[in-house]
Design a protein around this motif. Structure first.
Motif, short mmCIF file in Angstrom:
data_model
loop_
_atom_site.label_atom_id
_atom_site.label_comp_id
_atom_site.label_asym_id
_atom_site.label_seq_id
_atom_site.Cartn_x
_atom_site.Cartn_y
_atom_site.Cartn_z
N UNK A 1 0.82 -1.21 0.00
CA UNK A 1 0.00 0.00 0.00
C UNK A 1 0.86 1.27 0.00
N UNK A 2 2.02 1.23 0.68
CA UNK A 2 2.93 2.38 0.65
C UNK A 2 3.44 2.61 -0.78
N UNK A 3 3.82 1.54 -1.46
CA UNK A 3 4.31 1.67 -2.84
C UNK A 3 3.22 2.23 -3.74
N UNK A 4 1.98 1.81 -3.53
CA UNK A 4 0.86 2.32 -4.33
C UNK A 4 0.63 3.81 -4.04
N UNK A 5 0.63 4.17 -2.77
CA UNK A 5 0.40 5.56 -2.38
C UNK A 5 1.48 6.49 -2.93
N UNK A 6 2.72 6.01 -2.92
CA UNK A 6 3.84 6.83 -3.41
C UNK A 6 3.96 6.81 -4.93
#
Length: 64
Positions: free
Chosen positions: A22-27
């Protein structure tokens, strides 16, 4: 053909946490779509943009 999978499926495939996915998606480092209910769908096959630190993710999409 592009499919959409859940962050849990991607996390299991890459041996990382769902939170990291989810962090990779958000960034914007992993391609996906955020739904109205706040959940994510990840485009498969993966398209991951490498960061400035850490391992080179170009060789990881098929890692189990």
């Amino acid at each position: 053909m592009i499919m959409q999978v859940t962050p849990a499926q991607v996390a299991k495939r890459l041996s990382i946490s769902e939170r990291r996915v989810r962090q990779l998606l958000t960034n914007g480092r992993m391609s996906g779509q955020k739904l109205e209910n706040g959940r994510w769908l990840v485009n498969w096959p993966l398209q991951i943009t490498s960061g400035k630190r850490g391992p080179d993710m170009n060789n990881y999409p098929t890692r189990i």
